[in-house]
Design a protein around this motif. Structure first.
Motif, PDB file in Angstrom:
ATOM      1  N   GLU A 166       0.807  -1.233   0.000  1.00  0.00           N
ATOM      2  CA  GLU A 166       0.000   0.000   0.000  1.00  0.00           C
ATOM      3  C   GLU A 166       0.832   1.271   0.000  1.00  0.00           C
ATOM      4  OE1 GLU A 166      -3.130  -1.433   3.330  1.00  0.00           O
ATOM      5  OE2 GLU A 166      -0.986  -1.669   3.699  1.00  0.00           O
ATOM      6  N   GLY A 167       2.159   1.149   0.047  1.00  0.00           N
ATOM      7  CA  GLY A 167       2.983   2.345   0.069  1.00  0.00           C
ATOM      8  C   GLY A 167       3.425   2.721   1.464  1.00  0.00           C
ATOM      9  N   ARG A 168       4.018   3.905   1.569  1.00  0.00           N
ATOM     10  CA  ARG A 168       4.660   4.335   2.816  1.00  0.00           C
ATOM     11  C   ARG A 168       3.708   4.467   3.994  1.00  0.00           C
ATOM     12  NH1 ARG A 168       9.907   8.020   2.423  1.00  0.00           N
ATOM     13  NH2 ARG A 168      10.979   6.965   0.718  1.00  0.00           N
ATOM     14  N   LYS A 169       2.449   4.754   3.742  1.00  0.00           N
ATOM     15  CA  LYS A 169       1.485   4.943   4.825  1.00  0.00           C
ATOM     16  C   LYS A 169       0.590   3.714   4.984  1.00  0.00           C
ATOM     17  CE  LYS A 169       1.438   9.985   4.288  1.00  0.00           C
ATOM     18  NZ  LYS A 169       0.603  11.200   4.032  1.00  0.00           N
ATOM     19  N   SER A 170       1.177   2.551   4.914  1.00  0.00           N
ATOM     20  CA  SER A 170       0.445   1.285   4.899  1.00  0.00           C
ATOM     21  C   SER A 170      -0.479   1.100   6.112  1.00  0.00           C
ATOM     22  CB  SER A 170       1.443   0.131   4.856  1.00  0.00           C
ATOM     23  OG  SER A 170       0.803  -1.093   5.127  1.00  0.00           O
ATOM     24  N   PRO A 171      -1.799   1.059   5.903  1.00  0.00           N
ATOM     25  CA  PRO A 171      -2.717   0.782   7.015  1.00  0.00           C
ATOM     26  C   PRO A 171      -2.531  -0.618   7.596  1.00  0.00           C
ATOM     27  CG  PRO A 171      -3.888   1.839   5.203  1.00  0.00           C
ATOM     28  CD  PRO A 171      -2.538   1.459   4.687  1.00  0.00           C
ATOM     29  N   LEU A 172      -2.235  -1.613   6.754  1.00  0.00           N
ATOM     30  CA  LEU A 172      -2.053  -2.968   7.263  1.00  0.00           C
ATOM     31  C   LEU A 172      -0.835  -3.063   8.172  1.00  0.00           C
ATOM     32  CD1 LEU A 172      -2.874  -5.292   4.215  1.00  0.00           C
ATOM     33  CD2 LEU A 172      -4.122  -5.124   6.377  1.00  0.00           C
ATOM     34  N   ARG A 173       0.229  -2.368   7.819  1.00  0.00           N
ATOM     35  CA  ARG A 173       1.417  -2.348   8.686  1.00  0.00           C
ATOM     36  C   ARG A 173       1.071  -1.733  10.039  1.00  0.00           C
ATOM     37  NH1 ARG A 173       4.880   1.627   6.254  1.00  0.00           N
ATOM     38  NH2 ARG A 173       3.634   3.030   7.537  1.00  0.00           N
ATOM     39  N   ASP A 174       0.351  -0.620  10.007  1.00  0.00           N
ATOM     40  CA  ASP A 174      -0.020   0.046  11.254  1.00  0.00           C
ATOM     41  C   ASP A 174      -0.981  -0.816  12.077  1.00  0.00           C
ATOM     42  OD1 ASP A 174       1.549   2.120  10.371  1.00  0.00           O
ATOM     43  OD2 ASP A 174      -0.129   3.370   9.708  1.00  0.00           O
ATOM     44  N   GLN A 175      -1.919  -1.478  11.392  1.00  0.00           N
ATOM     45  CA  GLN A 175      -2.885  -2.342  12.073  1.00  0.00           C
ATOM     46  C   GLN A 175      -2.175  -3.482  12.800  1.00  0.00           C
ATOM     47  OE1 GLN A 175      -5.163  -5.567   9.981  1.00  0.00           O
ATOM     48  NE2 GLN A 175      -6.828  -4.066  10.107  1.00  0.00           N
ATOM     49  N   ALA A 176      -1.066  -3.957  12.216  1.00  0.00           N
ATOM     50  CA  ALA A 176      -0.310  -5.053  12.817  1.00  0.00           C
ATOM     51  C   ALA A 176       0.607  -4.586  13.945  1.00  0.00           C
ATOM     52  CB  ALA A 176       0.519  -5.760  11.748  1.00  0.00           C
ATOM     53  N   GLY A 177       0.684  -3.273  14.168  1.00  0.00           N
ATOM     54  CA  GLY A 177       1.537  -2.753  15.235  1.00  0.00           C
ATOM     55  C   GLY A 177       3.012  -2.855  14.922  1.00  0.00           C
ATOM     56  N   ILE A 178       3.366  -2.892  13.635  1.00  0.00           N
ATOM     57  CA  ILE A 178       4.773  -2.971  13.237  1.00  0.00           C
ATOM     58  C   ILE A 178       5.378  -1.575  13.309  1.00  0.00           C
ATOM     59  CG2 ILE A 178       6.356  -3.504  11.345  1.00  0.00           C
ATOM     60  CD1 ILE A 178       4.348  -5.632  10.417  1.00  0.00           C
ATOM     61  N   GLY A 179       6.448  -1.432  14.067  1.00  0.00           N
ATOM     62  CA  GLY A 179       7.070  -0.127  14.259  1.00  0.00           C
ATOM     63  C   GLY A 179       7.711   0.402  12.995  1.00  0.00           C
ATOM     64  N   LEU A 180       7.773   1.732  12.894  1.00  0.00           N
ATOM     65  CA  LEU A 180       8.339   2.390  11.723  1.00  0.00           C
ATOM     66  C   LEU A 180       9.260   3.517  12.170  1.00  0.00           C
ATOM     67  CD1 LEU A 180       8.029   2.469   8.525  1.00  0.00           C
ATOM     68  CD2 LEU A 180       6.523   4.431   8.918  1.00  0.00           C
ATOM     69  N   THR A 181      10.453   3.554  11.614  1.00  0.00           N
ATOM     70  CA  THR A 181      11.413   4.623  11.896  1.00  0.00           C
ATOM     71  C   THR A 181      11.558   5.493  10.655  1.00  0.00           C
ATOM     72  OG1 THR A 181      12.633   3.226  13.427  1.00  0.00           O
ATOM     73  CG2 THR A 181      13.789   5.161  12.547  1.00  0.00           C
ATOM     74  N   ARG A 182      11.440   6.807  10.842  1.00  0.00           N
ATOM     75  CA  ARG A 182      11.549   7.743   9.717  1.00  0.00           C
ATOM     76  C   ARG A 182      12.811   8.589   9.852  1.00  0.00           C
ATOM     77  NH1 ARG A 182       5.931   7.795  10.744  1.00  0.00           N
ATOM     78  NH2 ARG A 182       4.673   7.210   8.906  1.00  0.00           N
TER      79      ARG A 182
END
Length: 394
Positions: A166-182
Protein backbone atom coordinates in the motif's frame (compact mmCIF):
# COMPACT_ATOMS: atom_id res chain seq x y z
CA UNK A 1 -20.95 -16.56 -0.06
CA UNK A 2 -17.21 -16.66 0.69
CA UNK A 3 -14.67 -17.00 -2.12
CA UNK A 4 -11.37 -18.73 -1.39
CA UNK A 5 -8.02 -17.49 -2.65
CA UNK A 6 -4.43 -18.37 -1.81
CA UNK A 7 -3.00 -14.87 -1.53
CA UNK A 8 -4.54 -11.41 -1.21
CA UNK A 9 -2.58 -8.29 -2.13
CA UNK A 10 -3.65 -4.83 -1.01
CA UNK A 11 -2.28 -2.16 -3.35
CA UNK A 12 -2.01 -2.42 -7.13
CA UNK A 13 0.85 -0.02 -7.69
CA UNK A 14 3.90 -1.15 -9.69
CA UNK A 15 5.10 -3.52 -6.94
CA UNK A 16 1.74 -4.91 -5.83
CA UNK A 17 0.36 -5.22 -9.36
CA UNK A 18 3.49 -6.89 -10.69
CA UNK A 19 3.61 -9.29 -7.74
CA UNK A 20 -0.04 -10.24 -8.25
CA UNK A 21 0.52 -11.02 -11.93
CA UNK A 22 3.71 -13.00 -11.27
CA UNK A 23 1.99 -15.12 -8.61
CA UNK A 24 -1.10 -15.69 -10.75
CA UNK A 25 1.12 -16.79 -13.63
CA UNK A 26 2.51 -19.52 -11.33
CA UNK A 27 -0.94 -20.86 -10.54
CA UNK A 28 -1.67 -19.09 -7.23
CA UNK A 29 -5.24 -17.83 -6.83
CA UNK A 30 -4.75 -14.12 -6.16
CA UNK A 31 -7.09 -11.39 -4.95
CA UNK A 32 -5.86 -7.87 -5.72
CA UNK A 33 -7.52 -4.84 -4.13
CA UNK A 34 -6.87 -1.14 -4.74
CA UNK A 35 -8.66 2.09 -3.92
CA UNK A 36 -8.07 3.49 -7.42
CA UNK A 37 -9.98 2.72 -10.58
CA UNK A 38 -7.71 0.51 -12.70
CA UNK A 39 -9.62 0.55 -15.97
CA UNK A 40 -7.34 -0.22 -18.92
CA UNK A 41 -5.57 2.92 -20.15
CA UNK A 42 -5.58 3.15 -23.93
CA UNK A 43 -3.71 6.44 -23.85
CA UNK A 44 -2.28 8.82 -21.30
CA UNK A 45 -0.54 12.14 -21.77
CA UNK A 46 3.22 12.34 -21.26
CA UNK A 47 3.75 13.80 -17.79
CA UNK A 48 7.53 13.75 -17.34
CA UNK A 49 7.71 11.04 -14.69
CA UNK A 50 9.96 8.01 -15.12
CA UNK A 51 11.39 5.05 -13.22
CA UNK A 52 14.96 3.78 -13.20
CA UNK A 53 14.69 0.01 -13.57
CA UNK A 54 17.81 -2.06 -12.89
CA UNK A 55 18.70 -5.05 -15.03
CA UNK A 56 17.83 -7.32 -12.10
CA UNK A 57 14.26 -5.98 -11.93
CA UNK A 58 13.49 -7.02 -15.49
CA UNK A 59 13.01 -10.62 -14.32
CA UNK A 60 9.86 -10.08 -12.29
CA UNK A 61 8.42 -7.76 -14.94
CA UNK A 62 8.84 -10.61 -17.43
CA UNK A 63 7.25 -13.10 -15.01
CA UNK A 64 4.29 -10.71 -14.73
CA UNK A 65 4.02 -10.42 -18.51
CA UNK A 66 4.36 -6.63 -18.53
CA UNK A 67 7.88 -6.13 -19.90
CA UNK A 68 6.85 -6.73 -23.51
CA UNK A 69 3.50 -5.01 -23.05
CA UNK A 70 4.90 -1.54 -22.47
CA UNK A 71 3.58 0.89 -25.09
CA UNK A 72 6.64 3.18 -24.85
CA UNK A 73 10.10 1.75 -25.36
CA UNK A 74 12.45 1.69 -22.33
CA UNK A 75 15.71 3.60 -22.79
CA UNK A 76 18.85 1.61 -21.90
CA UNK A 77 21.35 3.15 -19.47
CA UNK A 78 24.71 2.44 -21.09
CA UNK A 79 27.02 4.64 -19.04
CA UNK A 80 26.81 6.55 -15.75
CA UNK A 81 28.80 9.69 -14.89
CA UNK A 82 29.17 10.61 -11.21
CA UNK A 83 30.43 14.15 -10.62
CA UNK A 84 30.80 16.60 -7.75
CA UNK A 85 30.65 20.37 -7.87
CA UNK A 86 29.34 23.73 -6.79
CA UNK A 87 26.47 25.70 -8.25
CA UNK A 88 27.52 27.74 -11.28
CA UNK A 89 30.92 26.07 -11.57
CA UNK A 90 32.18 23.27 -13.80
CA UNK A 91 32.17 19.82 -12.13
CA UNK A 92 35.32 18.67 -10.36
CA UNK A 93 37.75 16.90 -12.74
CA UNK A 94 37.88 14.07 -10.18
CA UNK A 95 34.85 12.10 -11.35
CA UNK A 96 33.67 8.52 -11.69
CA UNK A 97 32.59 6.97 -14.99
CA UNK A 98 30.82 3.61 -15.30
CA UNK A 99 30.77 1.90 -18.72
CA UNK A 100 28.39 -1.07 -19.06
CA UNK A 101 30.84 -2.85 -21.36
CA UNK A 102 33.15 -3.39 -18.38
CA UNK A 103 30.70 -6.00 -17.03
CA UNK A 104 29.15 -7.37 -20.23
CA UNK A 105 26.81 -6.44 -23.05
CA UNK A 106 23.69 -5.74 -20.99
CA UNK A 107 22.86 -2.16 -19.97
CA UNK A 108 22.90 -1.10 -16.33
CA UNK A 109 19.15 -0.81 -16.56
CA UNK A 110 16.49 1.22 -18.28
CA UNK A 111 14.61 4.47 -17.81
CA UNK A 112 10.92 3.77 -18.31
CA UNK A 113 8.08 6.27 -18.46
CA UNK A 114 5.82 5.89 -15.44
CA UNK A 115 2.74 5.82 -17.67
CA UNK A 116 4.22 2.96 -19.70
CA UNK A 117 4.36 0.62 -16.69
CA UNK A 118 0.91 1.74 -15.55
CA UNK A 119 -0.68 1.09 -18.94
CA UNK A 120 0.95 -2.35 -19.22
CA UNK A 121 -0.16 -3.27 -15.69
CA UNK A 122 -3.72 -2.07 -16.10
CA UNK A 123 -4.21 -4.00 -19.31
CA UNK A 124 -2.66 -7.24 -17.97
CA UNK A 125 -4.62 -7.09 -14.71
CA UNK A 126 -7.91 -7.22 -16.61
CA UNK A 127 -7.00 -10.31 -18.61
CA UNK A 128 -4.90 -12.47 -16.27
CA UNK A 129 -6.09 -15.90 -15.21
CA UNK A 130 -6.18 -16.86 -11.50
CA UNK A 131 -6.53 -13.20 -10.54
CA UNK A 132 -9.56 -11.48 -9.04
CA UNK A 133 -9.39 -7.67 -9.19
CA UNK A 134 -11.45 -5.38 -7.02
CA UNK A 135 -10.83 -1.71 -7.82
CA UNK A 136 -11.86 0.83 -6.84
CA UNK A 137 -12.55 -0.89 -3.53
CA UNK A 138 -11.50 -1.03 0.10
CA UNK A 139 -11.08 -4.23 2.07
CA UNK A 140 -11.65 -4.76 5.76
CA UNK A 141 -8.98 -7.29 6.72
CA UNK A 142 -9.10 -9.69 9.68
CA UNK A 143 -6.13 -12.00 10.28
CA UNK A 144 -6.02 -15.11 12.43
CA UNK A 145 -3.60 -18.00 12.85
CA UNK A 146 -5.63 -20.05 10.34
CA UNK A 147 -6.51 -17.60 7.57
CA UNK A 148 -7.16 -14.05 6.39
CA UNK A 149 -10.76 -12.83 6.01
CA UNK A 150 -11.38 -9.87 3.69
CA UNK A 151 -14.69 -8.04 3.39
CA UNK A 152 -15.27 -5.81 0.38
CA UNK A 153 -18.76 -4.39 0.56
CA UNK A 154 -21.11 -7.38 0.61
CA UNK A 155 -18.43 -9.79 -0.63
CA UNK A 156 -16.27 -12.02 1.55
CA UNK A 157 -12.95 -13.58 0.60
CA UNK A 158 -10.49 -15.78 2.43
CA UNK A 159 -6.76 -16.24 1.82
CA UNK A 160 -3.77 -17.81 3.53
CA UNK A 161 -1.60 -14.70 3.19
CA UNK A 162 -2.22 -10.98 2.76
CA UNK A 163 0.53 -8.81 1.30
CA UNK A 164 0.70 -5.10 2.15
CA UNK A 165 1.78 -3.21 -0.97
CA UNK A 166 0.00 0.00 0.00
CA UNK A 167 2.98 2.34 0.07
CA UNK A 168 4.66 4.33 2.82
CA UNK A 169 1.48 4.94 4.82
CA UNK A 170 0.45 1.28 4.90
CA UNK A 171 -2.72 0.78 7.01
CA UNK A 172 -2.05 -2.97 7.26
CA UNK A 173 1.42 -2.35 8.69
CA UNK A 174 -0.02 0.05 11.25
CA UNK A 175 -2.88 -2.34 12.07
CA UNK A 176 -0.31 -5.05 12.82
CA UNK A 177 1.54 -2.75 15.23
CA UNK A 178 4.77 -2.97 13.24
CA UNK A 179 7.07 -0.13 14.26
CA UNK A 180 8.34 2.39 11.72
CA UNK A 181 11.41 4.62 11.90
CA UNK A 182 11.55 7.74 9.72
CA UNK A 183 14.65 9.69 8.67
CA UNK A 184 13.83 13.22 7.43
CA UNK A 185 16.19 14.80 4.91
CA UNK A 186 14.70 18.32 4.75
CA UNK A 187 15.08 18.00 0.99
CA UNK A 188 12.48 18.01 -1.76
CA UNK A 189 12.83 16.64 -5.28
CA UNK A 190 11.40 18.48 -8.27
CA UNK A 191 10.79 15.83 -10.93
CA UNK A 192 10.27 16.61 -14.62
CA UNK A 193 11.54 15.90 -18.13
CA UNK A 194 13.55 18.08 -20.51
CA UNK A 195 13.81 18.30 -24.25
CA UNK A 196 17.46 19.00 -25.11
CA UNK A 197 19.54 20.00 -28.12
CA UNK A 198 22.17 17.21 -28.18
CA UNK A 199 21.63 13.45 -27.80
CA UNK A 200 22.23 11.82 -24.40
CA UNK A 201 23.71 8.64 -25.95
CA UNK A 202 22.28 6.55 -23.14
CA UNK A 203 24.43 8.24 -20.48
CA UNK A 204 22.97 8.99 -17.02
CA UNK A 205 24.37 11.77 -14.84
CA UNK A 206 24.48 11.95 -11.05
CA UNK A 207 25.83 15.40 -10.22
CA UNK A 208 26.29 16.06 -6.50
CA UNK A 209 25.72 19.61 -5.29
CA UNK A 210 25.53 21.10 -1.77
CA UNK A 211 21.74 21.37 -1.94
CA UNK A 212 21.30 17.75 -3.03
CA UNK A 213 21.91 15.45 -6.00
CA UNK A 214 20.94 16.52 -9.51
CA UNK A 215 20.22 13.46 -11.66
CA UNK A 216 19.67 13.41 -15.43
CA UNK A 217 18.35 10.12 -16.81
CA UNK A 218 18.16 9.20 -20.52
CA UNK A 219 14.71 8.55 -21.94
CA UNK A 220 13.47 7.27 -25.29
CA UNK A 221 12.57 10.23 -27.47
CA UNK A 222 9.15 10.98 -28.90
CA UNK A 223 8.17 12.65 -32.19
CA UNK A 224 7.60 15.86 -30.27
CA UNK A 225 10.74 15.53 -28.12
CA UNK A 226 13.41 13.52 -30.02
CA UNK A 227 16.07 14.17 -27.36
CA UNK A 228 14.48 13.55 -23.99
CA UNK A 229 15.74 13.06 -20.42
CA UNK A 230 14.14 12.77 -16.99
CA UNK A 231 15.48 15.01 -14.23
CA UNK A 232 15.41 14.58 -10.45
CA UNK A 233 16.34 18.02 -9.11
CA UNK A 234 16.91 17.78 -5.34
CA UNK A 235 17.25 20.88 -3.16
CA UNK A 236 16.57 22.07 0.36
CA UNK A 237 12.83 22.23 1.02
CA UNK A 238 12.41 26.01 0.73
CA UNK A 239 14.59 26.27 -2.38
CA UNK A 240 12.73 23.41 -4.07
CA UNK A 241 9.39 25.11 -3.40
CA UNK A 242 10.68 28.28 -5.07
CA UNK A 243 11.99 26.33 -8.06
CA UNK A 244 8.68 24.53 -8.45
CA UNK A 245 6.80 27.83 -8.45
CA UNK A 246 9.01 29.48 -11.11
CA UNK A 247 7.85 30.17 -14.64
CA UNK A 248 9.32 27.65 -17.14
CA UNK A 249 11.94 30.00 -18.61
CA UNK A 250 13.71 31.03 -15.36
CA UNK A 251 13.32 27.47 -14.10
CA UNK A 252 15.17 26.16 -17.17
CA UNK A 253 17.95 28.68 -16.52
CA UNK A 254 18.43 27.08 -13.09
CA UNK A 255 18.56 23.67 -14.77
CA UNK A 256 21.16 24.90 -17.26
CA UNK A 257 23.34 26.19 -14.42
CA UNK A 258 23.59 22.65 -13.12
CA UNK A 259 23.99 21.01 -16.53
CA UNK A 260 26.96 23.20 -17.55
CA UNK A 261 25.94 22.97 -21.22
CA UNK A 262 26.12 19.17 -21.13
CA UNK A 263 23.06 18.73 -23.36
CA UNK A 264 22.93 22.11 -25.14
CA UNK A 265 19.75 24.16 -25.03
CA UNK A 266 16.98 22.68 -22.88
CA UNK A 267 13.22 23.14 -22.57
CA UNK A 268 10.63 21.77 -20.15
CA UNK A 269 8.73 18.73 -21.48
CA UNK A 270 5.54 17.93 -19.58
CA UNK A 271 4.74 19.15 -16.09
CA UNK A 272 6.69 19.31 -12.82
CA UNK A 273 6.12 17.16 -9.72
CA UNK A 274 7.14 17.85 -6.14
CA UNK A 275 8.22 15.07 -3.75
CA UNK A 276 9.40 15.74 -0.15
CA UNK A 277 12.17 13.26 0.64
CA UNK A 278 12.65 11.00 3.62
CA UNK A 279 13.77 7.47 4.39
CA UNK A 280 11.95 4.98 6.56
CA UNK A 281 12.11 1.35 7.60
CA UNK A 282 9.77 -1.10 9.28
CA UNK A 283 11.01 -2.94 12.37
CA UNK A 284 9.93 -6.23 10.80
CA UNK A 285 8.52 -7.41 7.47
CA UNK A 286 5.82 -9.82 8.62
CA UNK A 287 3.15 -10.57 11.17
CA UNK A 288 0.48 -13.26 11.42
CA UNK A 289 -0.34 -14.14 7.79
CA UNK A 290 0.95 -10.73 6.66
CA UNK A 291 3.99 -9.74 4.58
CA UNK A 292 5.19 -6.22 3.74
CA UNK A 293 6.67 -5.39 0.34
CA UNK A 294 7.99 -2.24 -1.30
CA UNK A 295 7.42 1.11 0.37
CA UNK A 296 5.27 -0.49 3.07
CA UNK A 297 8.50 -2.08 4.34
CA UNK A 298 11.14 0.50 3.42
CA UNK A 299 11.74 3.81 1.69
CA UNK A 300 15.15 5.10 0.63
CA UNK A 301 16.61 8.37 -0.65
CA UNK A 302 16.25 8.46 -4.47
CA UNK A 303 19.94 9.33 -4.86
CA UNK A 304 20.57 6.15 -6.89
CA UNK A 305 17.04 5.49 -8.17
CA UNK A 306 16.75 2.21 -6.25
CA UNK A 307 13.36 2.63 -4.54
CA UNK A 308 11.20 0.73 -7.04
CA UNK A 309 13.98 -1.78 -7.68
CA UNK A 310 14.07 -2.75 -4.01
CA UNK A 311 10.31 -3.30 -4.12
CA UNK A 312 10.61 -5.46 -7.23
CA UNK A 313 13.36 -7.47 -5.52
CA UNK A 314 11.04 -7.98 -2.52
CA UNK A 315 8.38 -9.27 -4.90
CA UNK A 316 10.80 -11.58 -6.72
CA UNK A 317 12.07 -13.02 -3.44
CA UNK A 318 8.52 -13.68 -2.24
CA UNK A 319 7.58 -15.43 -5.50
CA UNK A 320 10.65 -17.67 -5.27
CA UNK A 321 10.06 -18.53 -1.61
CA UNK A 322 6.41 -19.38 -2.25
CA UNK A 323 7.28 -21.85 -5.02
CA UNK A 324 5.82 -25.20 -3.99
CA UNK A 325 4.77 -23.96 -0.53
CA UNK A 326 1.88 -25.86 1.07
CA UNK A 327 0.91 -22.80 3.14
CA UNK A 328 1.93 -19.38 1.72
CA UNK A 329 1.31 -17.70 5.09
CA UNK A 330 3.33 -20.11 7.25
CA UNK A 331 5.40 -18.24 9.89
CA UNK A 332 8.63 -20.04 8.95
CA UNK A 333 8.24 -19.01 5.30
CA UNK A 334 7.59 -15.38 6.20
CA UNK A 335 10.60 -15.42 8.53
CA UNK A 336 12.73 -16.60 5.59
CA UNK A 337 11.37 -13.76 3.48
CA UNK A 338 12.39 -11.22 6.11
CA UNK A 339 15.84 -12.81 6.46
CA UNK A 340 16.32 -12.66 2.71
CA UNK A 341 15.24 -9.06 2.18
CA UNK A 342 15.57 -6.91 5.30
CA UNK A 343 19.40 -6.97 5.60
CA UNK A 344 19.80 -6.08 1.91
CA UNK A 345 17.24 -3.29 2.09
CA UNK A 346 18.75 -1.89 5.29
CA UNK A 347 22.22 -1.90 3.73
CA UNK A 348 20.89 0.02 0.73
CA UNK A 349 19.04 2.50 2.98
CA UNK A 350 22.13 3.15 5.07
CA UNK A 351 24.30 3.43 1.97
CA UNK A 352 22.00 5.97 0.32
CA UNK A 353 21.66 7.88 3.59
CA UNK A 354 25.45 8.07 3.96
CA UNK A 355 25.92 9.18 0.35
CA UNK A 356 23.39 11.97 0.69
CA UNK A 357 24.85 13.25 3.95
CA UNK A 358 28.39 13.00 2.58
CA UNK A 359 27.69 14.84 -0.67
CA UNK A 360 25.04 17.36 0.44
CA UNK A 361 27.55 19.55 2.24
CA UNK A 362 29.92 22.32 1.23
CA UNK A 363 32.44 21.75 4.05
CA UNK A 364 35.87 21.95 2.30
CA UNK A 365 37.62 18.99 4.00
CA UNK A 366 34.67 16.71 3.24
CA UNK A 367 34.51 17.98 -0.35
CA UNK A 368 38.18 17.19 -0.83
CA UNK A 369 37.84 13.73 0.74
CA UNK A 370 34.88 12.73 -1.42
CA UNK A 371 36.51 14.00 -4.63
CA UNK A 372 39.62 12.00 -3.81
CA UNK A 373 37.36 9.03 -3.07
CA UNK A 374 35.70 9.28 -6.50
CA UNK A 375 39.11 9.48 -8.15
CA UNK A 376 40.36 6.48 -6.16
CA UNK A 377 37.39 4.28 -7.16
CA UNK A 378 37.89 5.36 -10.80
CA UNK A 379 41.36 3.82 -10.63
CA UNK A 380 40.32 0.57 -8.92
CA UNK A 381 38.75 -1.73 -11.58
CA UNK A 382 37.62 -4.46 -9.17
CA UNK A 383 35.85 -2.03 -6.85
CA UNK A 384 34.30 -0.23 -9.83
CA UNK A 385 32.98 -3.55 -11.10
CA UNK A 386 31.32 -4.22 -7.73
CA UNK A 387 29.56 -0.85 -7.89
CA UNK A 388 28.44 -1.52 -11.46
CA UNK A 389 27.03 -4.94 -10.63
CA UNK A 390 25.18 -3.43 -7.66
CA UNK A 391 23.69 -0.79 -9.95
CA UNK A 392 22.43 -3.60 -12.20
CA UNK A 393 20.77 -5.34 -9.24
CA UNK A 394 23.14 -8.32 -9.33
Amino acid sequence: MTTTHDIAIIGAGPVGGTLALALAARGWRVLLVDRADLSPMESADFDGRAYAISAGSKTIMEWAGIWDRQPYAPCPILDIDVTDGKLGRAPSPLKLHFDHRAVGEDPFGWIIEARSIRIALNNRLHEAENLTLRAPAEAVVERSAEQVLLRIGAEEFTAKLVVAAEGRKSPLRDQAGIGLTRLPYHQTAVIFAIDHETPHNGVALEHFLPGGPFAVLPMTGTPEHPNLSAVVFTERDATAQKLYAMEPEPFMREVEKRLNNRLGRVALAGRRWLYPLSAQYASRYYDTRLALVGDAAHGVHPIAGQGLNLGYQDAEALVRLLEGAADPGAPALLARYQAARRPINMAMLLGMDTLDRLFSTNFPPIRLARDLGLAAVERMPRLKKRFMLAAMGR
